[in-house]
Design a protein around this motif. Structure first.
Motif, PDB file in Angstrom:
ATOM      1  N   PHE A  97       0.819  -1.201   0.000  1.00  0.00           N
ATOM      2  CA  PHE A  97       0.000   0.000   0.000  1.00  0.00           C
ATOM      3  C   PHE A  97       0.858   1.257   0.000  1.00  0.00           C
ATOM      4  N   ARG A  98       0.377   2.289  -0.686  1.00  0.00           N
ATOM      5  CA  ARG A  98       0.957   3.620  -0.534  1.00  0.00           C
ATOM      6  C   ARG A  98       0.527   4.146   0.837  1.00  0.00           C
ATOM      7  N   ASP A  99       1.339   4.994   1.418  1.00  0.00           N
ATOM      8  CA  ASP A  99       1.041   5.575   2.719  1.00  0.00           C
ATOM      9  C   ASP A  99      -0.321   6.254   2.693  1.00  0.00           C
ATOM     10  N   GLY A 100      -1.217   5.825   3.591  1.00  0.00           N
ATOM     11  CA  GLY A 100      -2.518   6.456   3.729  1.00  0.00           C
ATOM     12  C   GLY A 100      -3.570   6.022   2.719  1.00  0.00           C
ATOM     13  N   VAL A 101      -3.254   5.108   1.811  1.00  0.00           N
ATOM     14  CA  VAL A 101      -4.205   4.663   0.785  1.00  0.00           C
ATOM     15  C   VAL A 101      -4.794   3.315   1.209  1.00  0.00           C
TER      16      VAL A 101
END
Length: 138
Positions: A97-101
């Motif tokens: 995951f991308r940070d915060g996604v």
């Protein structure tokens, strides 16, 4: 699956060398992220002794589905869960995951077979590792 499906996470920083000529993380690096989150978990939580333990885990199968590109500089949140736990094998599911996604950029499957270090024959998963794996079984 979104983030909530993964009980264990490890933040992994991408590196300059991870990008390829197309400006995104090369596909082989995704498998390195899988290896990293799995082995970090086994060593820290399951107390796997990678240097002297009688039992080690060997990868017998891996797979990745790419959904979005990752790139440098970025932090990848690698989510880990156990899909199937056998006597000597475990099937992991991984989400990158991308940070915060909430939705994964990639998902993967990785199968370990635990074997005797000396003869490489299948061996029961050690109790401490089994307990750790049961804790992230989905």
């Amino acid at each position: 699956m979104d983030r909530s499906a993964y009980p264990h996470f490890l933040a992994i920083a991408t590196r300059w060398k991870d990008n390829d000529v197309y400006g995104h993380v090369n596909n082989v690096e995704y498998y390195s992220f899988f290896d990293t989150v799995i082995n970090e978990f086994l060593i820290r939580v399951g107390e796997l002794d990678i240097h002297h333990g009688e039992v080690i885990g060997l990868c017998v199968e891996s797979q990745c589905s790419f959904k979005q590109s990752l790139a440098f500089p970025e932090t990848v949140d690698a989510g880990l869960r156990v899909a199937k736990l056998g006597n000597s094998s475990v099937t992991y599911e991984i989400g990158l995951f991308r940070d915060g996604v909430a939705e994964p950029a990639a998902t993967g499957r990785f199968v370990h077979v635990f074997v005797d270090r000396s003869d490489r024959r299948p061996a029961p998963i050690p109790p401490g590792i089994r307990t750790a794996l049961e804790g992230i079984t989905g």
